[in-house]
Design a protein around this motif. Structure first.
Motif, short mmCIF file in Angstrom:
data_model
loop_
_atom_site.label_atom_id
_atom_site.label_comp_id
_atom_site.label_asym_id
_atom_site.label_seq_id
_atom_site.Cartn_x
_atom_site.Cartn_y
_atom_site.Cartn_z
N UNK A 17 0.81 -1.20 0.00
CA UNK A 17 0.00 0.00 0.00
C UNK A 17 0.86 1.27 0.00
N UNK B 150 -0.65 -14.33 2.10
CA UNK B 150 -1.11 -13.69 3.33
C UNK B 150 -1.69 -12.30 3.04
N UNK C 69 -5.03 -12.70 1.23
CA UNK C 69 -6.06 -13.13 2.18
C UNK C 69 -6.51 -11.95 3.06
N UNK C 70 -5.54 -11.14 3.44
CA UNK C 70 -5.84 -9.98 4.29
C UNK C 70 -6.85 -9.05 3.60
N UNK D 251 -10.25 -10.93 3.11
CA UNK D 251 -11.05 -11.19 4.31
C UNK D 251 -11.51 -9.90 5.00
N UNK D 252 -10.64 -8.87 4.97
CA UNK D 252 -10.93 -7.73 5.84
C UNK D 252 -11.31 -6.45 5.10
N UNK D 253 -10.85 -6.26 3.86
CA UNK D 253 -11.19 -5.03 3.15
C UNK D 253 -12.35 -5.25 2.18
N UNK E 49 -5.79 0.65 -7.22
CA UNK E 49 -5.23 -0.68 -6.94
C UNK E 49 -4.36 -0.51 -5.71
N UNK E 50 -3.96 -1.60 -5.12
CA UNK E 50 -3.16 -1.50 -3.89
C UNK E 50 -1.86 -0.77 -4.20
N UNK E 51 -1.63 0.35 -3.54
CA UNK E 51 -0.41 1.12 -3.72
C UNK E 51 -0.53 2.29 -4.67
N UNK F 248 -9.28 0.59 4.94
CA UNK F 248 -8.74 1.22 3.73
C UNK F 248 -9.78 2.19 3.20
N UNK G 285 -3.62 10.56 3.64
CA UNK G 285 -3.13 9.25 3.17
C UNK G 285 -1.93 8.81 4.01
N UNK H 290 -3.19 7.47 7.20
CA UNK H 290 -3.73 6.11 7.03
C UNK H 290 -2.60 5.07 6.94
N UNK H 291 -1.56 5.42 6.18
CA UNK H 291 -0.49 4.46 5.95
C UNK H 291 0.37 4.21 7.18
N UNK I 142 -5.06 -6.67 15.20
CA UNK I 142 -5.48 -7.78 14.35
C UNK I 142 -4.52 -8.94 14.52
N UNK J 187 -3.95 -13.11 12.90
CA UNK J 187 -4.42 -14.11 11.94
C UNK J 187 -4.10 -15.50 12.48
N UNK K 235 -2.92 -18.07 11.44
CA UNK K 235 -2.31 -18.43 10.15
C UNK K 235 -2.01 -19.91 10.05
N UNK L 230 -8.03 -17.44 9.40
CA UNK L 230 -8.85 -16.22 9.42
C UNK L 230 -8.17 -15.08 10.17
N UNK L 231 -8.41 -13.87 9.66
CA UNK L 231 -8.03 -12.65 10.39
C UNK L 231 -9.14 -12.31 11.38
N UNK M 184 -13.64 -10.47 12.40
CA UNK M 184 -13.46 -9.31 11.52
C UNK M 184 -14.84 -8.82 11.07
#
Ligand SMILES: [Zn+2]
Lengths: 953, 90
Positions: A660, A692, A695-696, A699-701, A843-845, B28, B40, B43-44, B57, B59, B61, B66-67, B85
């Motif tokens: 990001x 990972x 999946x993040x 699952x979350x965004x 897009x991401x970033x 996000x 921004x 946020x970052x 958070x 996971x 793993x 799951x997160x 989540x």
């Protein structure tokens, strides 16, 4: 005179004589002896030299708290253990131990000159003296200090032992098998709880081992515990650390006490998760602080009683007691009753319990109340003591050959503190006791501050008519810290015990101040004129006692340090002489030398084969993710910089993945198999990280996206066929796929069979040649590899490794993420703007690519470099400057990321990150090396076949 | 080693099965392009790093994958609660 063995008494097995050696002299002991008790029985008083002053030292304690008697035990090559406490080393036939920190010998130690020069070694001496000049440190100060002030020598040979480990779970863990711990275990033995009782000594019993009156109780209790199916008793097991949520680390010593080494592990690491913990660690007696309290023969009264009752060994023919606590009187009485002459009991208190006085009188022991020992005579052993009335200057001398100290008790709150339980100060005990727990844990017995040792006076230093600044009264025996040092620290402005500790080093030795912390705290409190609770408290940290690296490492060493991942073709590579390298955890063939080839020759031959005929490469380690679902294209469109929605099934695309923050994190070619199915590839090292990350986001965004991600890295074997003859090798083996360039263009994927096995066949190239990557189910990988080798034999098929792969891709200017990028490289920096979908809203970033510092001019950009001398291959990582004549330190404007000999071009090539690199095309730059400065010219990144015609065949 | 309750598996498992994944409830932005550079950047990079209750958070793993979110007390290291989540901040 010195110690000796009584004719009877103790728990040692007098029928089993044991022969061992200390500093080259052979002695006899009995089974059940420690090295300390056996040597004491042989009249040995001198066990070591102190850390800083090299003062002669004997035993202070009898257990794991011992600060002085550190020894090294050697039992053959690689089996050398330094810094063991002689009080915790069990004797066995042939034990070979040595004293430490002395040269040339224990009795004549040249380092003892430090003791005479003590005035030059005050608190903070090292900090003050060895600061400047800095250049002296490496050559002069450090070696000198290491020689003079060292503990034992570290072993230099590889440890031949191995070490076990186990996870254990129980409802109740009890640490310490003294009377309190055993009682707790007996109570739980009638329940359904799973109970583990652990104890650091060779036999359970703790304080009961020192008291013959409890021996029959102990025997019966242990019999009951052994019979209880729900109770496990572990001896020789030290609980060294108490971690979150009742997780306790313990080390069990399995072979160190045995004369014959067996094939089993030397030690076993127990990782125990307990529902509830009971700490029954007992208490440690405190020394008293007075001049000469470290002369060999001055020891804790409780330790003397342990040697007497448990081992049948007496520390001297005529012992005196210096007490501030009732418990010492009972220890002295035990000696008198065993027939040892007790020369005197001196107590700093003016009044003591009448019963004690009556007992002393009955035993004929002279008593001096309100008196203190003000000096100890003798250097290598006690010859007598000087005693003065408190507040007076009269001195009288008492002859004795040992002096017992009874300064009160310190509850062992080490593990309690590890667990972050709080402590409360108890004025009457002069000690911290457990207060509020932070885990499901409680303390029982002496470590909770409850004991039946009687009462005492808490005193920081004994009164003396002598000048306090001229005497050495030791507080921390292992680090040689005196009361004077603590007073000096306070005078120099230190107010917190944490600072005083670090300045004077009190409590910082390997014993973590088990016998010294409370005395140090009391002295600091006295000097500061503040209550101890205002001075602060230092923190105990694991390990409780030093543990071996071997026990903590277990089997995670050498080849077993981490798993080695091997592809299904690895065995073929090994059989054909491949030289391997590790890439992440994968073992990959680096090159396949033929005859006497070195790496250079082999790689050149492999590169020539790919460019002129066909090469075969095991690409199975590529990360692979199957992306499935109606929103698969939408998901990839959001993750990657490139557009994915318009990609037709059957086609492939190079994907660039950013974090990001806008920096490149991975790349790879991916294929669309169907509208709702993609076959992604990632870098070898990035597979887990990419999955990972995806999946993040999923699952979350964007949980609303209907997509499934599955790692398929190990499901597919991938064989790359690269070179102008690749299609010829493949054609006869493939069914159901038209390989013609028209029907199967570059960056396409087809499904069919090869040699009868289902395949996903990619037409892709990481070499610039006509290329295919054949994916087959992993189990068929090696068989297919061998079929391809024989099918291509007539066409000159040549296996190549990762080294040739690197050269071939660099000739084409293809980057390797993680080699040519380092986590601070944007697509623009890497010259990959073409892979960024300009029209995509997000897009991401993407947002980060517009951050001011990323959009700014002058960033480092990836470019090609050509050396002036084509034969010179630059070193990867070498720094680049614009002006070689400038003064050092030069302004560095970039560095070499990839550099190889290119067989195809007959010269060296390199990639480099250079400030404003793309504006410097053709510019001459310089690479300063230790022996010369190399001239390089900035070029484009594609060195070979820039038009890409070789792909289109 | 912490014991962590996975709200999906509904079981407390050892910390080695889990991976930490940063502060929780930092969504996000739906339209990053609409944010100023300052917003921004916030946020970052900017995180609350509290002394006390921390929303974070994890996971599972090496378990269900799951997160999930957790509230952990940063002084005592103790988990107050873990939750799935998407559920509101506790
Ligand atoms: Zn789970």
């Amino acid at each position: 005179m010195s110690g000796f063995r009584l004719d009877q008494g103790g728990r040692v097995d007098r029928s089993r004589s044991i022969s061992f050696s200390f500093d080259g002299v052979t002695y006899q002991g009995f089974a059940g002896d420690t090295l300390a008790s056996a040597l004491l029985a042989n009249g040995v008083l001198l066990f070591g030299r102190s850390f800083k002053y090299h003062r002669p030292r004997g035993l202070l304690g009898a257990g794991s708290e011992e600060p002085n008697a550190l020894v090294s035990v050697s039992r053959g090559p690689g089996r050398h253990t330094p810094n063991l406490r002689a009080t915790a080393v069990e004797v066995y036939e042939g034990l070979t131990a040595k004293s430490q920190n002395r040269w040339p010998s224990l009795k004549t130690d040249l380092g003892a000159i430090n003791d005479r020069l003590g005035m030059f070694l005050p608190a903070g001496f090292y900090n003050k003296t060895f600061m400047w000049p800095r250049s002296f440190w490496d050559k002069l100060y450090e070696p000198a200090i290491r020689r003079m002030a060292g503990l034992g020598e570290a072993p230099t040979q590889e440890d031949p032992d191995h070490y076990g480990a186990v996870y254990a779970h129980c409802d109740l863990l009890i640490v310490g098998a003294g009377p309190a711990g055993i009682d707790a275990a007996l109570e739980a033995s009638g329940t359904t709880k799973r109970v583990i009782l652990i104890d650091e000594q060779d036999e359970p019993g703790g304080g009961a081992l020192d008291d013959p009156a409890l021996w029959s109780w102990l025997k019966e209790s242990l019999k009951d515990l052994a019979a209880a199916p729900n109770v496990t008793v572990l001896s020789r097991t030290t609980a060294f650390g108490y971690y979150h949520d009742n997780f306790i680390g313990a080390v069990e010593r399995l072979t160190d006490h045995q004369a014959e080494l067996c094939s089993g592990p030397r030690e076993k690491l127990w990782r125990i998760r307990a529902g509830e913990v009971i700490l029954a660690q007992g208490a440690i007696e405190r020394p008293l602080v007075f001049a000469g309290n470290d002369v060999p023969g001055v020891m804790l009264a409780s330790a003397a009683r342990t040697f007497l009752q448990r081992y049948g060994v007496v520390v001297g023919k005529s012992v005196a007691l210096m007490a501030a606590h009732d418990s010492g009187w009972r220890d002295a009485f035990a000696h008198a009753r065993a027939g040892v002459n007790v020369a005197a009991i001196i107590d700093v208190r003016a009044t003591v319990d009448a019963e004690l006085l009556a007992d002393a009188e009955a035993l004929g022991i002279a008593v001096r109340l309100a008196h203190s020992v003000t000096d100890v005579h003798g250097r290598l052993g006690v010859k007598g003591i000087t005693v003065s009335p408190n507040g007076g200057s009269a001195e009288s001398r008492i002859a004795c050959d040992a002096l017992l100290m009874a300064g009160g008790w310190t509850p062992s709150v080490h593990l309690w503190s590890h667990s972050k339980g709080s402590l409360a100060w108890d004025d009457a005990l002069g000690a911290y006791v457990p207060d509020q727990p932070n885990e499901k844990v409680r303390c029982v017995g002496a470590c909770s501050g409850k004991w039946n040792f009687g009462s005492g006076l808490v005193i920081d230093t004994l009164p003396t008519p002598r000048d306090q600044s001229r005497i050495k009264a030791f507080v921390d025996f292992q680090n040689d810290v005196t009361a004077k040092d603590i007073h000096l620290a306070v005078r120099e402005g230190f107010k917190s015990i944490e600072h005083i500790k670090r300045y004077t080093t009190t409590g910082m030795a390997t014993d973590q101040g088990k016998t010294s912390n409370l005395n140090g705290l009391q002295i600091a409190s006295q000097a500061l004129g503040r209550h101890v609770t205002e001075v602060g408290l230092t923190t105990f940290r694991p390990p409780y006692t030093p543990q071996t690296f071997g026990a903590l490492a277990g089997h995670a060493q050498g080849d077993l340090f981490q798993p080695t991942r091997k592809t299904c073709i690895d065995g073929w590579a090994e059989e054909h002489g491949a030289v391997f390298e590790l890439v992440a955890q994968w073992r990959r063939a680096r090159y396949f030398p033929q005859g006497g080839e070195d790496m250079h020759a082999a790689v050149n031959r492999e590169c020539r084969a790919v460019r002129s005929a066909v090469g075969i490469f095991d690409a199975s380690t590529l990360g692979k993710i199957e992306v499935v679902g109606p929103d698969a294209a939408e998901f990839l469109n959001r993750m990657y910089t490139n557009p994915w929605k318009a990609l037709e099934p059957g086609r492939c695309r190079y994907g660039l993945l950013l974090r990001e923050d806008g920096f490149i994190t991975d790349d790879g070619v991916s294929a669309r198999l169907a509208p709702d199915r993609f076959h992604l590839t990632t870098t070898t090292g990035g597979a887990a990280r990419v999955l990972n990350m995806m999946e993040d986001y999923l699952q979350t965004e964007w949980p609303e996206l209907d997509v499934w991600l599955t790692s398929t890295t190990e499901q597919w074997a991938v064989i790359a066929l690269q070179g102008p003859m690749a299609r010829k090798v493949l054609e006869p083996l493939v069914e159901g796929i038209d390989l013609s360039p028209e029907m199967f263009p570059h960056m396409a994927i087809r499904e069919g069979t090869i040699c009868g096995v289902p395949t996903r066949l990619f037409r892709v190239s990481f070499t610039g040649e006509l290329g295919f990557e054949i994916n087959v189910p992993a189990a068929y990988g090696r068989a297919l590899w061998e079929r391809l080798m024989s099918a291509g034999a007539a066409l000159g098929i040549t296996p190549y490794g990762t080294e040739a792969m690197h050269v071939l891709r660099a000739e084409k200017g293809f980057i390797i993420v993680g080699q040519d990028t380092d986590g601070t490289v944007t697509p623009n920096d890497a010259g990959l703007d073409w892979a960024v979908g300009k029209k995509k809203p997000d897009f991401v970033g993407k947002r980060s690519l517009a951050r001011p510092d990323i959009a700014a001019a002058g960033r480092k950009q990836l470019v090609g470099l050509l050396t002036d001398d084509p034969a010179v291959v630059l070193e990867e990582g070498a720094q680049i400057v614009a002006d070689p004549a400038q003064a050092i330190p030069m302004t560095m404007i970039g560095h070499v990321t990839s550099s190889y000999w290119s067989e195809a071009l007959g010269r060296s090539i390199a990639l480099a990150m250079v400030e404003g690199g793309r504006q410097r095309m053709g510019e001459m730059l310089y690479v300063p090396m230790p022996d010369r400065v190399l001239r390089v010219r900035v070029s484009g990144m594609v060195f070979y076949d820039p038009e890409g015609v070789r792909l289109n065949v | 080693m912490l014991l962590i309750h996975c709200p999906y598996c509904d079981e407390a498992r050892a910390e080695i099965e889990f991976a930490y994944a940063g502060e929780a409830h930092i969504a996000r932005p739906p339209d990053p392009a609409a944010l100023s550079d300052e917003d921004w950047t916030h946020y970052l990079f900017i995180r609350s790093n509290p002394r006390g209750r921390h929303h974070e958070r994890w996971r599972h793993i090496h378990g269900c994958g799951r997160f999930f979110n957790a509230v952990r007390e940063t002084v005592s290291d103790k988990f107050e609660v873990t939750y799935k989540a998407g559920e509101p901040r506790r």
